[in-house]
Motif scaffolding. Sequence first.
Motif, PDB file in Angstrom:
ATOM      1  N   PRO A  57       0.820  -1.233   0.000  1.00  0.00           N
ATOM      2  CA  PRO A  57       0.000   0.000   0.000  1.00  0.00           C
ATOM      3  C   PRO A  57       0.843   1.268   0.000  1.00  0.00           C
ATOM      4  O   PRO A  57       0.392   2.305  -0.480  1.00  0.00           O
ATOM      5  CB  PRO A  57      -0.819  -0.117   1.291  1.00  0.00           C
ATOM      6  CG  PRO A  57      -0.791  -1.565   1.647  1.00  0.00           C
ATOM      7  CD  PRO A  57       0.542  -2.076   1.172  1.00  0.00           C
ATOM      8  N   ARG A  58       2.056   1.213   0.558  1.00  0.00           N
ATOM      9  CA  ARG A  58       2.897   2.421   0.571  1.00  0.00           C
ATOM     10  C   ARG A  58       3.244   2.851  -0.849  1.00  0.00           C
ATOM     11  O   ARG A  58       3.215   4.042  -1.183  1.00  0.00           O
ATOM     12  CB  ARG A  58       4.169   2.163   1.374  1.00  0.00           C
ATOM     13  CG  ARG A  58       3.926   1.949   2.866  1.00  0.00           C
ATOM     14  CD  ARG A  58       5.237   1.848   3.625  1.00  0.00           C
ATOM     15  NE  ARG A  58       5.008   1.616   5.039  1.00  0.00           N
ATOM     16  CZ  ARG A  58       4.833   0.422   5.584  1.00  0.00           C
ATOM     17  NH1 ARG A  58       4.862  -0.676   4.804  1.00  0.00           N
ATOM     18  NH2 ARG A  58       4.628   0.297   6.873  1.00  0.00           N
ATOM     19  N   ALA A  59       3.596   1.876  -1.675  1.00  0.00           N
ATOM     20  CA  ALA A  59       3.904   2.212  -3.067  1.00  0.00           C
ATOM     21  C   ALA A  59       2.673   2.777  -3.758  1.00  0.00           C
ATOM     22  O   ALA A  59       2.750   3.738  -4.532  1.00  0.00           O
ATOM     23  CB  ALA A  59       4.418   0.978  -3.792  1.00  0.00           C
ATOM     24  N   CYS A  60       1.535   2.159  -3.458  1.00  0.00           N
ATOM     25  CA  CYS A  60       0.284   2.651  -4.050  1.00  0.00           C
ATOM     26  C   CYS A  60      -0.006   4.070  -3.567  1.00  0.00           C
ATOM     27  O   CYS A  60      -0.411   4.936  -4.342  1.00  0.00           O
ATOM     28  CB  CYS A  60      -0.858   1.714  -3.679  1.00  0.00           C
ATOM     29  SG  CYS A  60      -2.470   2.220  -4.317  1.00  0.00           S
ATOM     30  N   GLY A  61       0.207   4.320  -2.251  1.00  0.00           N
ATOM     31  CA  GLY A  61      -0.022   5.650  -1.708  1.00  0.00           C
ATOM     32  C   GLY A  61       0.889   6.689  -2.327  1.00  0.00           C
ATOM     33  O   GLY A  61       0.468   7.809  -2.620  1.00  0.00           O
ATOM     34  N   ASP A  62       2.167   6.316  -2.530  1.00  0.00           N
ATOM     35  CA  ASP A  62       3.088   7.256  -3.168  1.00  0.00           C
ATOM     36  C   ASP A  62       2.643   7.591  -4.582  1.00  0.00           C
ATOM     37  O   ASP A  62       2.702   8.741  -5.020  1.00  0.00           O
ATOM     38  CB  ASP A  62       4.494   6.659  -3.197  1.00  0.00           C
ATOM     39  CG  ASP A  62       5.117   6.572  -1.809  1.00  0.00           C
ATOM     40  OD1 ASP A  62       4.615   7.271  -0.900  1.00  0.00           O
ATOM     41  OD2 ASP A  62       6.085   5.805  -1.638  1.00  0.00           O
ATOM     42  N   ARG A  63       2.203   6.556  -5.304  1.00  0.00           N
ATOM     43  CA  ARG A  63       1.770   6.780  -6.692  1.00  0.00           C
ATOM     44  C   ARG A  63       0.519   7.654  -6.737  1.00  0.00           C
ATOM     45  O   ARG A  63       0.446   8.631  -7.496  1.00  0.00           O
ATOM     46  CB  ARG A  63       1.500   5.440  -7.370  1.00  0.00           C
ATOM     47  CG  ARG A  63       0.962   5.572  -8.800  1.00  0.00           C
ATOM     48  CD  ARG A  63       0.788   4.208  -9.442  1.00  0.00           C
ATOM     49  NE  ARG A  63      -0.072   3.346  -8.648  1.00  0.00           N
ATOM     50  CZ  ARG A  63      -1.412   3.404  -8.672  1.00  0.00           C
ATOM     51  NH1 ARG A  63      -2.014   4.317  -9.432  1.00  0.00           N
ATOM     52  NH2 ARG A  63      -2.127   2.585  -7.947  1.00  0.00           N
ATOM     53  N   LEU A  64      -0.483   7.315  -5.877  1.00  0.00           N
ATOM     54  CA  LEU A  64      -1.716   8.098  -5.873  1.00  0.00           C
ATOM     55  C   LEU A  64      -1.450   9.516  -5.363  1.00  0.00           C
ATOM     56  O   LEU A  64      -2.041  10.475  -5.859  1.00  0.00           O
ATOM     57  CB  LEU A  64      -2.772   7.416  -4.999  1.00  0.00           C
ATOM     58  CG  LEU A  64      -3.351   6.113  -5.546  1.00  0.00           C
ATOM     59  CD1 LEU A  64      -4.305   5.500  -4.536  1.00  0.00           C
ATOM     60  CD2 LEU A  64      -4.075   6.360  -6.866  1.00  0.00           C
TER      61      LEU A  64
END
Length: 328
Positions: A57-64
């Motif tokens: 989710p951290r990678a997803c959060g950074d992308r979003l």
Amino acid sequence: MTDEPGQAERALYLAAVRGGGRLCPADLTPADRPALAALVARGLLSPTPTGWTAANPRACGDRLGGELRARALRLLLHAERLPGTLAPLAHAYDAARHAPADSPPVAFPAVDFPAVGRGAVEPGPGSVDEAADARRRISELVSECREEVLAAQPAPRPLEALRMALAQDLSLLRRGCSLRTVYQPATVADPAALSQLALRTGRGAQIRVLAEPYERVLVFDRTVAVIPADADRNRATFLTDPTTVAYLVAQFERDWARATPADRHLDPPPPTTVRIGRLLARGLTQRAVATRLGLSERTVAGHISRLRERYGAQTLFHLGWQMREEQS
């Protein structure tokens, strides 16, 4: 789809984590399909030949987060360009409003006064039938203002009204416009209202307090005035006649000169200064005050100078009059 996963998506993602970070088709029910599709679209689940695996989710959060910041930047750039884009329309609007001198004037008959926001409007030729139209018209005048807004508010402003008007008032001040408002003591006696007023004075607005009767009026760039249209001050009318507006400006300036700066309600003066002010209010001269208190005339003069600045008094007589009004 919103930027954050919903409850069903969170539940399905947590189920995948509890299952070792994997989901199989057999783990899903038909009701899970919308949440599954949303998680895949967000990148929180990645398809595999045998099902789906949970992504960090951290990678997803950074992308979003990066996408949101890029979107915000695009919106800010669009906001900067918007006034220029609408400029031709604004020029056409202004041209239509400012009719030639030989054409009949545009009438703005009685409408609900925005500070009250209640009461019926009697329809008639050229009338505005809704209080919202009056508020819209005043909002337009604030947006179009280029130099100065004068406001006399004899009744306490509702706290919610002050909060709603804050963004527009600050925008007015950022454009370099002057904003001067006269209130009665009841408004500055409310700590919540004072905090709202402080947000304006911190950006350059000027606020004074006048403890005597006066009429409500708004004046925009000394060309348009808004005044009550009845004794109850529940309705208003818009005036553009130069002579009438000049008269209302003169009335405002007279009240402004008699009013006292609002900052003294926030920061009381030292006790010695208060004592000197009380003696001045009783009619004592500077020398008599110094003798009474056992101070040098120079010290008393310094206190008087601070009092005059605090009360906006031009002369010693004016200061004594202001303080007598406060103590009465």
